[in-house]
Structures are given as C-alpha cells and as structure tokens.
Design an enzyme around this catalytic site. Structure first.
Site, PDB file in Angstrom:
ATOM      1  N   GLU A 278       0.804  -1.167   0.076  1.00  0.00           N
ATOM      2  CA  GLU A 278       0.163   0.269   0.137  1.00  0.00           C
ATOM      3  C   GLU A 278       0.982   1.449  -0.091  1.00  0.00           C
ATOM      4  O   GLU A 278       0.754   2.107   0.770  1.00  0.00           O
ATOM      5  CB  GLU A 278      -0.782   0.032   1.264  1.00  0.00           C
ATOM      6  CG  GLU A 278      -1.786  -1.241   1.575  1.00  0.00           C
ATOM      7  CD  GLU A 278      -2.386  -1.355   2.688  1.00  0.00           C
ATOM      8  OE1 GLU A 278      -2.106  -0.531   3.674  1.00  0.00           O
ATOM      9  OE2 GLU A 278      -3.115  -2.175   2.895  1.00  0.00           O
ATOM     10  N   TYR A 322       3.512  18.267  10.950  1.00  0.00           N
ATOM     11  CA  TYR A 322       4.530  17.210  11.364  1.00  0.00           C
ATOM     12  C   TYR A 322       5.964  18.009  11.529  1.00  0.00           C
ATOM     13  O   TYR A 322       6.799  17.198  11.482  1.00  0.00           O
ATOM     14  CB  TYR A 322       4.559  16.185  10.234  1.00  0.00           C
ATOM     15  CG  TYR A 322       3.208  15.540   9.972  1.00  0.00           C
ATOM     16  CD1 TYR A 322       2.505  15.040  10.741  1.00  0.00           C
ATOM     17  CD2 TYR A 322       2.737  15.799   8.491  1.00  0.00           C
ATOM     18  CE1 TYR A 322       1.227  14.262  10.505  1.00  0.00           C
ATOM     19  CE2 TYR A 322       1.641  15.138   8.075  1.00  0.00           C
ATOM     20  CZ  TYR A 322       0.707  14.332   9.128  1.00  0.00           C
ATOM     21  OH  TYR A 322      -0.239  13.914   8.781  1.00  0.00           O
ATOM     22  N   CYS A 348      -3.147  34.091   9.702  1.00  0.00           N
ATOM     23  CA  CYS A 348      -3.085  34.676  10.875  1.00  0.00           C
ATOM     24  C   CYS A 348      -2.794  33.779  12.205  1.00  0.00           C
ATOM     25  O   CYS A 348      -3.616  33.599  12.897  1.00  0.00           O
ATOM     26  CB  CYS A 348      -4.450  35.538  11.386  1.00  0.00           C
ATOM     27  SG  CYS A 348      -4.699  36.729   9.936  1.00  0.00           S
ATOM     28  N   TYR A 377       0.361  13.932   0.583  1.00  0.00           N
ATOM     29  CA  TYR A 377      -0.065  14.443   1.804  1.00  0.00           C
ATOM     30  C   TYR A 377       0.276  16.079   1.728  1.00  0.00           C
ATOM     31  O   TYR A 377       0.196  16.729   2.606  1.00  0.00           O
ATOM     32  CB  TYR A 377       0.621  13.963   3.209  1.00  0.00           C
ATOM     33  CG  TYR A 377       0.537  12.448   3.214  1.00  0.00           C
ATOM     34  CD1 TYR A 377      -0.555  12.008   3.338  1.00  0.00           C
ATOM     35  CD2 TYR A 377       1.511  11.529   2.921  1.00  0.00           C
ATOM     36  CE1 TYR A 377      -0.824  10.578   3.608  1.00  0.00           C
ATOM     37  CE2 TYR A 377       1.379  10.338   2.584  1.00  0.00           C
ATOM     38  CZ  TYR A 377       0.235   9.675   3.078  1.00  0.00           C
ATOM     39  OH  TYR A 377       0.126   8.405   3.146  1.00  0.00           O
TER      40      TYR A 377
HETATM   41  N1  PLP Z   1      -1.896   1.890   4.287  1.00  0.00           N
HETATM   42  C1  PLP Z   1      -2.400   2.258   5.485  1.00  0.00           C
HETATM   43  C2  PLP Z   1      -3.187   1.666   6.119  1.00  0.00           C
HETATM   44  C3  PLP Z   1      -2.166   3.700   5.788  1.00  0.00           C
HETATM   45  O1  PLP Z   1      -2.685   4.227   6.587  1.00  0.00           O
HETATM   46  C4  PLP Z   1      -1.294   4.494   4.976  1.00  0.00           C
HETATM   47  C5  PLP Z   1      -0.832   5.877   5.567  1.00  0.00           C
HETATM   48  O2  PLP Z   1      -0.974   6.557   6.600  1.00  0.00           O
HETATM   49  C6  PLP Z   1      -0.485   4.053   3.930  1.00  0.00           C
HETATM   50  C7  PLP Z   1      -0.939   2.733   3.369  1.00  0.00           C
HETATM   51  C8  PLP Z   1       0.304   4.618   3.277  1.00  0.00           C
HETATM   52  O3  PLP Z   1       1.573   5.058   3.939  1.00  0.00           O
HETATM   53  P1  PLP Z   1       2.731   5.825   2.901  1.00  0.00           P
HETATM   54  O4  PLP Z   1       2.102   7.128   2.384  1.00  0.00           O
HETATM   55  O5  PLP Z   1       3.559   6.127   4.030  1.00  0.00           O
HETATM   56  O6  PLP Z   1       3.242   4.692   2.041  1.00  0.00           O
END
Ligand code: PLP
Length: 424
Positions: A278, A322, A348, A377
C-alpha cells in the site's frame, strides 16, 4: 529520481516550465509529473517481481494523493488502490481501478461505507477490530454476501518519521495484536457474512530503515504459518506502505530493490500467498511540487527577513502538522549572495511558518518558488482555512499540462453553504 529539473535556467516539470503553469493557472498551484508517478510505481513493482515475488498487488494509497487523474495515471500503469473511505473507493473506481484491485483499510468504517464496498466488490476489507468484524459480518449477511476480509495486525514494532504517523506500536489505535488476530481469523472463518483471506499490517509512514519493516514482516509470516497450522486458509499477506521519500533532511530511504530483496528473504518458502503493498508517499511525494509566489520580502530592521508567500498552511499543512521539511527552490534562481529567510504564509497564526532560518538564493516580490516533494499529503490535506480558495492541481505529461482540479471561485465557495430560515 524525479522529473523536476532546471531547463534553460528555469525549473520545469518534465518539458513544461513551472512559470508557464503559474502564468496560466495562477499561484499557489500543485504540479504533478506523470513520468515520475509512473516511474516510482514501476520501479517498485519491477523490484518486487525481480526479487521473485509472484503477482504482487501494488495498491497506491489514495490518501496520499486522491486526485482522480493521478490515480488514473497509476491505474493505467497497473496499480491498484488502497482506500480508507467511501469517497476514496469512489475516486479509485472513477479513475478506472478495477474493484478487484481495491483494498479498503481504516479503523472506523461505517455501515454505509462497508455496504458500498461490498456492493462494489472490493478485493479486501481490512478489519481493524472485533466490533468491525461483527459489523462487516452483519452487513454481509444482510446483503447475502461473504465479504472478503483480512485482519489488520498491529505487530508492535515502532517505525515512521514522526509520532503522528507511527502506527505499529501496541498502544496505537490500529489493528489487533498477533494473538487476537489468530482468534479473530478463526472466528471469521465460521461467520456466514465474511470470508477471511489474509492478514495485513502497516506500521507507519516515512520509514527510512528496513529493520523495523523486516521485524514486522517476520512476525506476519510466522502468523500466516500459525494460521495455516490451525487448518485455516491464508491467501493474501498485505504488508502495507510506509517506505519513506527523500525530503533532503532525512536519512535516505531504502532503495525499492533492497526493500524487495528483504521481503523475498523474509518470505522465502512461503507458497500460495499473494503479497499486497500500500505505498503512497514513495510514489507520489517526489512527483509533485507546490508552486507559490513571493508576496513580500519583509526585512525587519532588527534583523529577521520574512519571505511572505501566497501559499499558506492550508495549502501545505505538513510543516505545521509534522514539523516537516520541504526543500524550497526558486523557479528562476537569481545570481547573488544567499540570504537567510523565515518562510511564511499569510494566515493569521504563527503555525503558518513553513521554515525558519532557511538559506536561499536572493528573492524578490513576484518571484516563484517551489516546495519540492509535495506530491504526497500536500493537496490531499489542503483546506479552505481562512476562506482561502482550495489550491488547484495540474498534471504534466511531456510538454503538455492539464488542470486536473481547478481553483474554485469565491462564488463556488459561497454557493456550497445555505442560510438558516430564521436568519432571513
Ligand atoms: N496503508 C495504510 C493503512 C495507511 O494508513 C497509510 C498511511 O497512513 C498507507 C498505507 C500509506 O503510507 P505511505 O504513504 O507512508 O506509504
């Protein structure tokens, strides 16, 4: 590697000067490179296949950059989608991602979202708790279907570039313990509304060291073996995302080839399991920049020099949220002695400070600067805070560019709201 380079003394995205986009669309504006998106996806997928992993499902984490044109670019290269809401499922489907390549994660999915996911036929719903298992089972029964599910495990491994994006420790809200996962998997296999197919983990984001990932993956593999020893079928192991992107002030993230080799080593001999991934940040971060204009250079007589930009924390939240570092580059660098600036937006609050004491080439009102590594992000977390218009997004491919999310008008912004009758 990315496709933002100086060409003829000016920063360009692929073959389009960023100033051309700024002239056409205005600033601030996010600009994405198709070639960089596809390259990052392909390098990862090829590394996994090259390491001997069969048919990996690389599901782009839509939360990192939900623009439909971005998702479509990746889908056309073969990516699936990792989603965390009905909105993201709809985006992935609209981008042409087949439901069979969509993984649905998230700690608090609603009945409606689960029903939508089931009707759409997503590949896998990652369950984060026993109440969620019971809820998905109930929805599955109501619809006369068995939802394909995986149990999200919290392997109790700390990782990630910031406390707010570290998700794999026992005390974090995500997933269940290894022991609980065994119990829930066995329970799920006896429920009529679900069909457990695997286990999943995601231990954090902006990870720049393979060691915690390996520690988590070793535990996940052992879990698969324990489940199989209990006679349960396990077809998929979802290893999440989390690989870091190079933000210039962080340790260099691992190469995809080293990541893939580590996984091949960790999973050696485990047959009949499709691995899923992912990744978000490592695909999208370096594929996007935020282009913004210098509004003023405010030099205090006492010493500090503020570079006031037309972008603010509502457009790029990561520094405020962050303490994130973004490299800042002038789009057309001027010669001259570098100057130390505090780089701020117009909102502001002091939180609207992108960075302090940053040494940059000299800049003047009207100059363009680019926040690098802003494709993940970035726009995804933008808002209309201070009633500033949502920042537009542009996708570049070669010498062409398209506005893939236009800047709304003030009328659009106001038209979304309604009056309360007693205020007439
Ligand atoms: N999968 C899950 C369940 C997540 O919560 C996130 C990010 O928060 C990601 C994948 C993607 O993470 P990254 O962008 O660090 O690869």
């Amino acid at each position: 590697m990315n496709h933002f380079e100086l060409k003829g003394g000016e920063l360009a995205c692929e073959d389009v000067p960023l100033s051309t986009i700024a002239d056409a669309v205005g600033t601030p504006v996010y600009v994405y490179s198709s070639a960089t998106l596809v390259r990052h996806f392909t390098v990862l997928r090829d590394a996994l296949i090259g390491a001997g992993l069969k048919d990996p499902l690389v599901a782009f984490a839509v939360k990192s950059n939900p623009n439909v044109a971005v998702i479509r670019t990746l889908a056309q290269a073969g990516a699936g989608a990792d989603v965390v809401s009905e909105g993201e499922i709809r985006r992935a489907l609209a981008a042409g991602v087949p439901a069979s390549r969509i993984v649905f994660s998230g700690v608090g999915k609603s009945d409606g979202e689960i029903e939508f996911a089931l009707q759409a036929g997503v590949a896998e719903i990652n369950l984060e708790s026993e109440p969620e298992l019971d809820l998905v089972d109930a929805v599955g029964r109501r619809l006369g279907r068995r939802a394909t599910v995986a149990i999200r495990v919290n392997p109790d491994v700390e990782a990630g570039g910031h406390a707010k994006i570290s998700t794999g420790k026992a005390e974090s809200k995500f997933g269940v313990s290894l022991a609980e996962a065994e119990r829930l998997y066995a329970k799920a296999s006896n429920l009529p509304g679900v069909r457990p197919v695997g286990v999943a983990c995601h231990i954090g984001s902006q990870i720049t060291d393979l060691a915690p990932l390996e520690a988590a993956f070793v535990k996940m593999r052992a879990l698969v073996e324990r489940l199989r020893a209990e006679g349960l079928s396990v077809e998929r192991l979802d290893l999440g995302g989390g690989l870091g992107a190079p933000y210039f002030n962080t340790p260099t993230p691992p190469e995809p080839a080293d990541y893939a080799a580590m996984i091949a080593r960790t999973m050696a001999g485990l047959s009949g399991v499709q691995l899923a991934f992912e990744p978000g940040r490592m695909i999208a971060a370096n594929a996007g920049v935020l282009v913004t204009k210098v509004q003023h250079v405010h030099a205090r007589p006492e010493g500090r020099k503020f570079l006031v930009l037309d972008a603010a924390m509502n457009d790029l939240l990561r520094p405020a949220m962050y303490d994130a570092f973004h490299d800042i580059r002038p789009v057309a660098p001027r010669p001259g002695e570098p100057i130390v600036y505090d780089v701020v937006g117009p909102i502001c609050e002091t939180g609207d400070t992108f960075t302090r004491d940053r040494t940059l080439p000299p800049l003047q009102t009207g100059d363009l600067v680019a926040f690098m590594t802003a494709g993940a992000y970035g726009a995804a977390m933008s808002s209309e805070y201070n009633s500033r218009l949502l920042v537009p997004e542009v996708l570049v491919k070669g010498d062409r560019f398209a506005v893939v999310r236009p800047r709304p008008t003030y009328d659009d912004m106001l038209a979304r709201e309604a009056n309360a009758p007693w205020l007439d």
